[in-house]
Enzyme design. Structure first.
Site, PDB file in Angstrom:
ATOM      1  N   GLY A  69       0.816  -1.216   0.000  1.00 36.55           N
ATOM      2  CA  GLY A  69       0.000   0.000   0.000  1.00 36.55           C
ATOM      3  C   GLY A  69       0.849   1.266   0.000  1.00 36.55           C
ATOM      4  O   GLY A  69       0.549   2.235  -0.701  1.00 36.55           O
ATOM      5  N   THR A  70       1.907   1.268   0.785  1.00 34.98           N
ATOM      6  CA  THR A  70       2.748   2.468   0.874  1.00 34.98           C
ATOM      7  C   THR A  70       3.336   2.822  -0.484  1.00 34.98           C
ATOM      8  O   THR A  70       3.259   3.966  -0.937  1.00 34.98           O
ATOM      9  CB  THR A  70       3.875   2.243   1.908  1.00 34.98           C
ATOM     10  OG1 THR A  70       3.262   2.002   3.178  1.00 34.98           O
ATOM     11  CG2 THR A  70       4.799   3.441   2.003  1.00 34.98           C
ATOM     12  N   ASN A 149      -8.412   3.819   8.108  1.00 31.93           N
ATOM     13  CA  ASN A 149      -7.860   2.656   8.797  1.00 31.93           C
ATOM     14  C   ASN A 149      -8.094   2.673  10.300  1.00 31.93           C
ATOM     15  O   ASN A 149      -8.120   1.634  10.939  1.00 31.93           O
ATOM     16  CB  ASN A 149      -6.358   2.529   8.511  1.00 31.93           C
ATOM     17  CG  ASN A 149      -5.614   3.833   8.615  1.00 31.93           C
ATOM     18  OD1 ASN A 149      -5.991   4.839   8.020  1.00 31.93           O
ATOM     19  ND2 ASN A 149      -4.559   3.840   9.393  1.00 31.93           N
ATOM     20  N   GLN A 177      -7.757  -0.304   3.030  1.00 32.03           N
ATOM     21  CA  GLN A 177      -8.658  -0.880   4.041  1.00 32.03           C
ATOM     22  C   GLN A 177     -10.005  -1.275   3.438  1.00 32.03           C
ATOM     23  O   GLN A 177     -10.701  -2.136   3.982  1.00 32.03           O
ATOM     24  CB  GLN A 177      -8.879   0.103   5.189  1.00 32.03           C
ATOM     25  CG  GLN A 177      -7.633   0.376   6.023  1.00 32.03           C
ATOM     26  CD  GLN A 177      -7.171  -0.827   6.837  1.00 32.03           C
ATOM     27  OE1 GLN A 177      -7.937  -1.751   7.115  1.00 32.03           O
ATOM     28  NE2 GLN A 177      -5.912  -0.816   7.225  1.00 32.03           N
ATOM     29  N   SER A 197      -3.369  -3.365  -0.907  1.00 34.04           N
ATOM     30  CA  SER A 197      -2.230  -4.035  -0.266  1.00 34.04           C
ATOM     31  C   SER A 197      -2.615  -5.471   0.087  1.00 34.04           C
ATOM     32  O   SER A 197      -3.698  -5.707   0.621  1.00 34.04           O
ATOM     33  CB  SER A 197      -1.874  -3.266   1.009  1.00 34.04           C
ATOM     34  OG  SER A 197      -0.934  -3.984   1.766  1.00 34.04           O
ATOM     35  N   HIS A 199      -1.444  -7.696   2.396  1.00 37.29           N
ATOM     36  CA  HIS A 199      -1.473  -8.286   3.744  1.00 37.29           C
ATOM     37  C   HIS A 199      -2.704  -7.909   4.557  1.00 37.29           C
ATOM     38  O   HIS A 199      -2.907  -8.438   5.652  1.00 37.29           O
ATOM     39  CB  HIS A 199      -0.174  -7.983   4.507  1.00 37.29           C
ATOM     40  CG  HIS A 199       0.018  -6.580   4.956  1.00 37.29           C
ATOM     41  ND1 HIS A 199      -0.100  -6.205   6.267  1.00 37.29           N
ATOM     42  CD2 HIS A 199       0.339  -5.456   4.285  1.00 37.29           C
ATOM     43  CE1 HIS A 199       0.157  -4.911   6.383  1.00 37.29           C
ATOM     44  NE2 HIS A 199       0.423  -4.428   5.179  1.00 37.29           N
ATOM     45  N   THR A 235      12.632  -6.763 -10.160  1.00 34.30           N
ATOM     46  CA  THR A 235      12.108  -8.083 -10.499  1.00 34.30           C
ATOM     47  C   THR A 235      10.773  -8.289  -9.799  1.00 34.30           C
ATOM     48  O   THR A 235      10.661  -8.063  -8.593  1.00 34.30           O
ATOM     49  CB  THR A 235      13.120  -9.176 -10.086  1.00 34.30           C
ATOM     50  OG1 THR A 235      14.335  -8.908 -10.763  1.00 34.30           O
ATOM     51  CG2 THR A 235      12.612 -10.572 -10.443  1.00 34.30           C
ATOM     52  N   CYS A 323       0.758   2.019  13.065  1.00 37.89           N
ATOM     53  CA  CYS A 323       1.878   2.953  12.896  1.00 37.89           C
ATOM     54  C   CYS A 323       1.958   3.899  14.083  1.00 37.89           C
ATOM     55  O   CYS A 323       3.036   4.275  14.522  1.00 37.89           O
ATOM     56  CB  CYS A 323       1.705   3.775  11.629  1.00 37.89           C
ATOM     57  SG  CYS A 323       1.232   2.779  10.248  1.00 37.89           S
TER      58      CYS A 323
HETATM   59  N1  PLP Z   1      -3.031   2.935   3.545  1.00 33.79           N
HETATM   60  C1  PLP Z   1      -3.818   2.524   4.555  1.00 33.79           C
HETATM   61  C2  PLP Z   1      -5.187   3.103   4.688  1.00 33.79           C
HETATM   62  C3  PLP Z   1      -3.357   1.562   5.453  1.00 33.79           C
HETATM   63  O1  PLP Z   1      -4.150   1.175   6.456  1.00 33.79           O
HETATM   64  C4  PLP Z   1      -2.050   1.040   5.284  1.00 33.79           C
HETATM   65  C5  PLP Z   1      -1.502   0.071   6.256  1.00 33.79           C
HETATM   66  O2  PLP Z   1      -1.828   0.061   7.400  1.00 33.79           O
HETATM   67  C6  PLP Z   1      -1.274   1.489   4.201  1.00 33.79           C
HETATM   68  C7  PLP Z   1      -1.801   2.443   3.363  1.00 33.79           C
HETATM   69  C8  PLP Z   1       0.099   0.969   3.968  1.00 33.79           C
HETATM   70  O3  PLP Z   1       0.056  -0.322   3.413  1.00 33.79           O
HETATM   71  P1  PLP Z   1       1.332  -1.291   3.492  1.00 33.79           P
HETATM   72  O4  PLP Z   1       1.422  -1.756   4.906  1.00 33.79           O
HETATM   73  O5  PLP Z   1       1.002  -2.399   2.537  1.00 33.79           O
HETATM   74  O6  PLP Z   1       2.505  -0.512   3.044  1.00 33.79           O
END
Ligand code: PLP
Length: 383
Positions: A69-70, A149, A177, A197, A199, A235, A323
């Site tokens: 996600g990041t 989130n 989310q 994302s 996970h 890759t 976080c």
């Molecule tokens: N965006 C939201 C709303 C999230 O809740 C999160 C992770 O908690 C992320 C982005 C980041 O995703 P990733 O952990 O896959 O980098």
């Protein structure tokens, strides 16, 4: 243990792992290699891309696999903004994930962008009209999360995307989310970019995807071998992509039934917490919220202390987002919603999964009532 922190991360589903296994073992090729091993890997990647695209309602070429996600948020915000010559103005909200906020802040610091943050109300809801008023002829990008989130509030993305489109700005949504719980059809949402994302969905950590509408220019943020049509070098994570496709399809197939079923369990849980836990206050919107999210403040406690006490009692949850957990700072989301810093420090989030049961939640209410009564000095409703 009762695990109620699924918004932080979820275990890899067995069916997902089984799909991935061949690409971690015998079929380990690099999809850029021209020999048989490479061809098999490239084929697996193509199928995974097609499956993700089907869920998003887009073309396979519009799906970029990323590390999560990041990275998807960074590529959408930085990559699209830098490639769009029409201006240097971004509109977003103060309740976004750090991946969005920090990407905007980077553009501000390093590239002279102006960032307008549109306020949210006390439920964490963005006012689309106010967002409309923030748009300008030089607005390059609007980035508003599909669902939050921490408190689970779901935003009016279609409406916001239509407003952005009307002034020619690009629209990105962080659907990390929302994926698995809300419809992801990008055409119906009207978005130009959408991040997911693995996970959070039962695929492994370190895999994600970004939908980028065809024809939209993007400046790569990772440079190298030109994989992913030059949009993301490196890759490809073939087993991860296969896992993400499987997890997304499974979640999407289950969604029509599971979203309602989990929302019902969650609603009953919220009602009981509000009735039985001394001083409990719900955070986030009552109705427009993710089915699996129940988040509260417990005045007179500290969220971190409640979290630790519940863990001793066999229940895993989170104080705000993963976080923010462990930091002394109150959640930026709750502060943006108008909670004072002291109350924001008492936040605790419970996020359910498809496997959460009514018994799990009944045990959680009992433990929580006892824990909060002990920590806050309020008498428990049960005692
Ligand atoms: N965006 C939201 C709303 C999230 O809740 C999160 C992770 O908690 C992320 C982005 C980041 O995703 P990733 O952990 O896959 O980098």
């Amino acid at each position: 243990m009762i695990y109620l922190d699924n918004a932080a991360t979820s275990p890899v589903r067995r069916a997902v792992l089984e799909r991935m296994w061949p690409y971690l073992t015998e079929e380990f090729g690099n999809p850029s290699s021209t020999h048989e091993y490479g061809r098999q890997a490239a084929l697996a990647l193509t199928h995974a891309r097609e499956r993700v695209a089907r869920v998003l309602g887009c073309r396979a070429a519009e799906v970029v696999f990323t590390s999560g996600g990041t990275e998807s948020d960074n590529l959408a915000i930085i990559g699209v903004s830098l490639a769009t010559p029409r201006g240097r103005h971004i509109v977003t909200t103060p309740i976004e994930h750090e991946a969005v906020i920090e990407s905007c802040s980077y553009l501000q610091r390093q590239h002279g962008f102006e960032v307008t943050m549109v306020d949210v109300d006390t439920d964490g809801l963005v006012d689309a009209d106010e967002l409309g008023r923030a748009l300008r002829p030089d607005t390059t990008l609007v980035s508003v999360m599909y669902a939050n989130n921490e408190v689970g509030t779901v935003q009016p993305i279609r409406r916001i995307a239509a407003l952005a489109g009307a002034v020619g700005a690009r629209m990105h949504t962080d659907a990390v989310q929302a994926a698995g719980w809300l419809p992801l059809d990008v055409a119906a949402l009207g978005v130009d970019a959408l991040a997911i994302s693995g996970h959070k969905l039962g695929a492994p950590k370190g895999i994600g995807a970004l939908y980028l509408r065809r024809g939209m220019s993007v400046e790569a943020t990772l440079h190298g071998g030109g994989q992913e049509r030059g949009r993301r070098s490196g890759t490809e994570n073939v087993p991860g992509a296969v896992g993400l496709a499987e997890a997304l399809e499974l979640a999407e197939a289950a969604r029509p039934g599971s979203a309602d079923r989990i929302a019902e369990l969650r609603n009953a849980f919220i009602d009981r917490v509000l009735a039985e836990v001394p001083g409990a206050r719900l955070t986030g919107h009552h109705r427009l919220r993710l089915p699996a999210n129940a988040s509260f403040c417990f005045p007179g406690t500290s969220g971190e202390a409640v979290l630790l006490d519940l863990e001793r009692r066999g229940i895993i949850c989170s104080s705000g987002s993963a976080c923010a957990a462990g930091s002394d700072e109150p959640s930026h989301v709750l502060v943006a919603m108008g909670l004072d810093a002291e109350l924001a420090q008492t936040a605790v989030r419970f996020t359910l999964s498809e496997t959460t049961t009514a018994d799990d939640l009944a045990a959680t209410v009992a433990a929580l009532a006892d824990s909060v009564a002990g920590l806050s000095g309020h008498p428990s409703a049960a005692s």
